[in-house]
Design a protein around this motif. Sequence first.
Motif: not given
Length: 349
Positions: A63, A65, A113-114, A116, A146, A167, A292, A294, A298
């Motif tokens: 992920q 962010g 791959l998210w 966010m 996300n 998600y 996951t 990151e 977060n």
Amino acid sequence: MPRINPEVQAIIDRAFDGVAATQEECVQLLKLDPHSPEACALRGAADGLVRSRTGNAAVLFAQIGVSCHPCPANCSFCSFAQDYTQMQAFTMSDEDIVAATKSFTQDGDLFGLWIMAMADYDVDEYCRVIRLVREAAPAQTNIYSNVGDSSLEDFLKMKEAGITGVYHICRLGEGKVTRLQPEDRKQTIQNAIDAGLVVLNAVEPIGPEHTAEELAEQIMVMKAQNPIQTGVMKRINVPGTPFEGTGEINHYRLSQIAAVQCLALADMETLPWIGHHEPCEACYVSGTNMITAETGVNPRDTAEDTSTARGMDLTDCRRMLFEAGFTKLAKGDGTLVDLDEAYIQAHIH
């Protein structure tokens, strides 16, 4: 010597025959003493069930962010919450987003791959970022959103930009410890489905106050969405939020909840990938099989770049899966690679 309660053993046996634990049975299993022979047998059964159904394969997710600011959703468990945040507004540069994408995907073994962003994100800017990520990532890496509540129109824009899934969850305590409305959360999930996107979800954020009945109901809600990925996540009591100092469940209890969820999924034709957070060995011997990595911001961390704090990198993730006994990694296109010591060493950067 103690013997396994025959009712619990019967639930386990049925799961191996493809008969899922019912909501009522999940309540029964969740109420077991976490240290009891029955709970220990439950963990082992879930582990064996999932490994046998998946060929002992696991998956890597990551992920990024990409931004944060004081968030009007004001979730009491989140480091971005408007009333509690200690973080400064932050947006990753395009160069850093592309670099993070390439770092996560350069070896070709990242399943998903998210990306966010905040609950009140700007859809056009977000789609621009998705296009950057899609261009930088190999085709076999799935890109997932996300973000906050979204319309069907917005999801169609994201799909065109390059995402294949979403998600999103109506979380435990939604509308009570957040300013978001459960109806809006549920409608967002339906909007994603209507847009032809796959659903990824989890039972979260779990605290010691959540009852067996609440958890069992949420397990069934997650299952009903036919997700390609699900799992369990404990609440992290972020400093400065209302939950600070109120207690957290430990990893051992989390592993019991994960195992119950696995038995509830036993009748699904294709098992979803099953994750947990924070990463821990106990859950990997209780049925979970994803991890996951990151970077960026977060919601469970107060660092601007979680990779310097809570977040794990891919080498650590591969190592944890290997130590948990997994022998394969599934790529985003379904192909498998051998996970062994040589593979880990060859992919250290």
